[in-house]
Design a protein around this motif. Sequence first.
Motif, PDB file in Angstrom:
ATOM      1  N   ASP A  26       0.823  -1.208   0.000  1.00 11.16           N
ATOM      2  CA  ASP A  26       0.000   0.000   0.000  1.00 11.16           C
ATOM      3  C   ASP A  26       0.854   1.254   0.000  1.00 11.16           C
ATOM      4  O   ASP A  26       0.427   2.314  -0.479  1.00 11.16           O
ATOM      5  CB  ASP A  26      -0.905   0.024   1.239  1.00 11.16           C
ATOM      6  CG  ASP A  26      -1.761  -1.228   1.335  1.00 11.16           C
ATOM      7  OD1 ASP A  26      -2.309  -1.646   0.306  1.00 11.16           O
ATOM      8  OD2 ASP A  26      -1.872  -1.787   2.448  1.00 11.16           O
ATOM      9  N   ALA A  27       2.053   1.154   0.592  1.00  9.25           N
ATOM     10  CA  ALA A  27       2.945   2.312   0.684  1.00  9.25           C
ATOM     11  C   ALA A  27       4.382   1.833   0.678  1.00  9.25           C
ATOM     12  O   ALA A  27       4.685   0.697   1.086  1.00  9.25           O
ATOM     13  CB  ALA A  27       2.662   3.116   1.958  1.00  9.25           C
ATOM     14  N   VAL A  28       5.251   2.699   0.205  1.00  9.43           N
ATOM     15  CA  VAL A  28       6.689   2.420   0.191  1.00  9.43           C
ATOM     16  C   VAL A  28       7.400   3.520   0.958  1.00  9.43           C
ATOM     17  O   VAL A  28       7.185   4.714   0.701  1.00  9.43           O
ATOM     18  CB  VAL A  28       7.236   2.355  -1.255  1.00  9.43           C
ATOM     19  CG1 VAL A  28       8.761   2.316  -1.250  1.00  9.43           C
ATOM     20  CG2 VAL A  28       6.669   1.144  -1.979  1.00  9.43           C
ATOM     21  N   VAL A  29       8.248   3.126   1.920  1.00  8.67           N
ATOM     22  CA  VAL A  29       9.137   4.049   2.620  1.00  8.67           C
ATOM     23  C   VAL A  29      10.529   3.826   2.061  1.00  8.67           C
ATOM     24  O   VAL A  29      10.977   2.679   1.929  1.00  8.67           O
ATOM     25  CB  VAL A  29       9.116   3.801   4.144  1.00  8.67           C
ATOM     26  CG1 VAL A  29      10.153   4.684   4.843  1.00  8.67           C
ATOM     27  CG2 VAL A  29       7.727   4.059   4.705  1.00  8.67           C
ATOM     28  N   ILE A  30      11.215   4.897   1.743  1.00  7.17           N
ATOM     29  CA  ILE A  30      12.541   4.770   1.145  1.00  7.17           C
ATOM     30  C   ILE A  30      13.483   5.788   1.775  1.00  7.17           C
ATOM     31  O   ILE A  30      13.185   6.977   1.835  1.00  7.17           O
ATOM     32  CB  ILE A  30      12.457   4.920  -0.395  1.00  7.17           C
ATOM     33  CG1 ILE A  30      13.821   4.718  -1.045  1.00  7.17           C
ATOM     34  CG2 ILE A  30      11.807   6.228  -0.811  1.00  7.17           C
ATOM     35  CD1 ILE A  30      13.745   4.526  -2.556  1.00  7.17           C
ATOM     36  N   ASP A  31      14.608   5.301   2.292  1.00  9.12           N
ATOM     37  CA  ASP A  31      15.583   6.139   2.994  1.00  9.12           C
ATOM     38  C   ASP A  31      16.970   5.844   2.446  1.00  9.12           C
ATOM     39  O   ASP A  31      17.790   5.175   3.088  1.00  9.12           O
ATOM     40  CB  ASP A  31      15.516   5.863   4.500  1.00  9.12           C
ATOM     41  CG  ASP A  31      16.483   6.732   5.304  1.00  9.12           C
ATOM     42  OD1 ASP A  31      16.978   7.734   4.763  1.00  9.12           O
ATOM     43  OD2 ASP A  31      16.735   6.390   6.481  1.00  9.12           O
ATOM     44  N   PRO A  32      17.261   6.314   1.237  1.00  8.51           N
ATOM     45  CA  PRO A  32      18.534   5.966   0.591  1.00  8.51           C
ATOM     46  C   PRO A  32      19.701   6.758   1.165  1.00  8.51           C
ATOM     47  O   PRO A  32      19.514   7.761   1.859  1.00  8.51           O
ATOM     48  CB  PRO A  32      18.282   6.351  -0.863  1.00  8.51           C
ATOM     49  CG  PRO A  32      17.338   7.517  -0.776  1.00  8.51           C
ATOM     50  CD  PRO A  32      16.436   7.194   0.395  1.00  8.51           C
ATOM     51  N   PRO A  33      20.930   6.333   0.877  1.00 12.25           N
ATOM     52  CA  PRO A  33      22.106   7.136   1.232  1.00 12.25           C
ATOM     53  C   PRO A  33      22.177   8.392   0.375  1.00 12.25           C
ATOM     54  O   PRO A  33      21.269   8.690  -0.410  1.00 12.25           O
ATOM     55  CB  PRO A  33      23.273   6.184   0.962  1.00 12.25           C
ATOM     56  CG  PRO A  33      22.747   5.206  -0.032  1.00 12.25           C
ATOM     57  CD  PRO A  33      21.283   5.065   0.248  1.00 12.25           C
ATOM     58  N   ARG A  34      23.270   9.132   0.515  1.00 12.46           N
ATOM     59  CA  ARG A  34      23.363  10.450  -0.126  1.00 12.46           C
ATOM     60  C   ARG A  34      23.222  10.386  -1.642  1.00 12.46           C
ATOM     61  O   ARG A  34      22.786  11.351  -2.269  1.00 12.46           O
ATOM     62  CB  ARG A  34      24.700  11.113   0.238  1.00 12.46           C
ATOM     63  CG  ARG A  34      24.821  11.479   1.711  1.00 12.46           C
ATOM     64  CD  ARG A  34      26.038  12.347   1.972  1.00 12.46           C
ATOM     65  NE  ARG A  34      25.977  13.614   1.257  1.00 12.46           N
ATOM     66  CZ  ARG A  34      25.291  14.679   1.663  1.00 12.46           C
ATOM     67  NH1 ARG A  34      24.570  14.619   2.765  1.00 12.46           N
ATOM     68  NH2 ARG A  34      25.317  15.791   0.960  1.00 12.46           N
ATOM     69  N   ALA A  35      23.552   9.255  -2.250  1.00 11.53           N
ATOM     70  CA  ALA A  35      23.458   9.135  -3.702  1.00 11.53           C
ATOM     71  C   ALA A  35      22.017   9.102  -4.188  1.00 11.53           C
ATOM     72  O   ALA A  35      21.760   9.240  -5.384  1.00 11.53           O
ATOM     73  CB  ALA A  35      24.187   7.881  -4.175  1.00 11.53           C
ATOM     74  N   GLY A  36      21.056   8.946  -3.276  1.00 14.16           N
ATOM     75  CA  GLY A  36      19.661   8.875  -3.683  1.00 14.16           C
ATOM     76  C   GLY A  36      19.300   7.494  -4.192  1.00 14.16           C
ATOM     77  O   GLY A  36      20.016   6.513  -3.970  1.00 14.16           O
TER      78      GLY A  36
END
Length: 413
Positions: A334-344
């Motif tokens: 239903d939802a996506v949480v995304i917390d990437p490093p500095r490179a995105g």
Amino acid sequence: MEHRIERLGHMGDGIAPTADRGPVFAPRTLPGEVVSGEIIGDRIAAPKIVTPSSDRVTPPCPHYKSCGGCSLQHASDGFVAAWKVDVVRRALTAQGIDAQIHSPETSPPNSRRRATLSARRTKRGATVGFHGRASGTITEIPHCLLVDPAIVSALPVLEILTVEGASRKGEIAFAVTVSGSGLDVSATGGKPLDGPLRVTLAGIVAQTGLARLTWDGETVAMAEPPEQRFGAARVVPPPGAFLQATDHGQAALTHAVLTAVGGAKRVADLFAGCGTFSLPLAAKAEVHAVEGESDMMAALDRGWRGAAGLKRVTCETRDLFRRPLLPDELNRFDAVVIDPPRAGAEAQVAEIVQSRVATVVMVSCNPVTFARDASALIAGGFTLADVTTVDQFRWSPHVELAARFDRRHIATA
């Protein structure tokens, strides 16, 4: 020759135009100030303030002049907050995005729960601290106003470890993290860990009360598991693992994520780390956590299994840069949480756009790559309402943020 500072660059240095050299950079200056000093290359290394800004304040830390740990202590809190909002706004504007940006929630002094300190042996013992600005010199920080007092109190212990474990000419880096059961110390750059050194270091741990000591990736001794709290779960991260810099910052970002996810029942948490967001989310939703480091996934899984009352959490070790989740995999959530490093997360965002996911919550430590990825989401039919900013790197140019993206017209995978 005098120069007028027009603005700050993204690293916090003042920028002054010149007629013959183009822009020059001057550290620890503020917009509107007139400065003088010798220009070497494109920098005024030691600017003298001729006309100060009304936003200039006396730096509160006695180590400020010699230490490179903080670069914005000379600016008022109000100026820094407004400037960090402007950093995010300029990054979004460069991508043609207009959004409401909330003023940052700033972590208080002495709240940094993790820090990497440098150390060298000396003739009389050891020096432990932070490097000076653009310098190899280590500045001792017994009165540091940035880090948690527990880290300051441990400086004598780090000196002992340095005397015993550093080569005469080498430098050790100590990644120190405050945990619920004491300090977690991960050292790199020391002597090879042979039998006698192992015994000596283990004795230091027993005598000084460290929770865990790791030496170049190998655990020497663990008196108590160095637990971190993520929602209802207690997690023991692998040595040197990424954590949010302050408890305050973690709480602010977690609140933003939980609020943005809302009532979603199935959530994918990408670049999940050790469970900073996965485990609080599991109080109300089933979560699939994905992270490239297997030891972090193992720590998250153990934390989930040891907690009561959480919904199902599944873990997957996967390099999301090379193998992002594909649309048919994403469509289960239903939802996506995304917390990437500095490179995105350019590759992963491209797959999200092609999926049927309707809600994306993005956490970022780099406004530039966030704006790039936000632009791709918007082009794919998402809308961005507002942005929450969090300043857990007090007195530095860094800023973190969280934002929710929604779309009504969902692509067909």
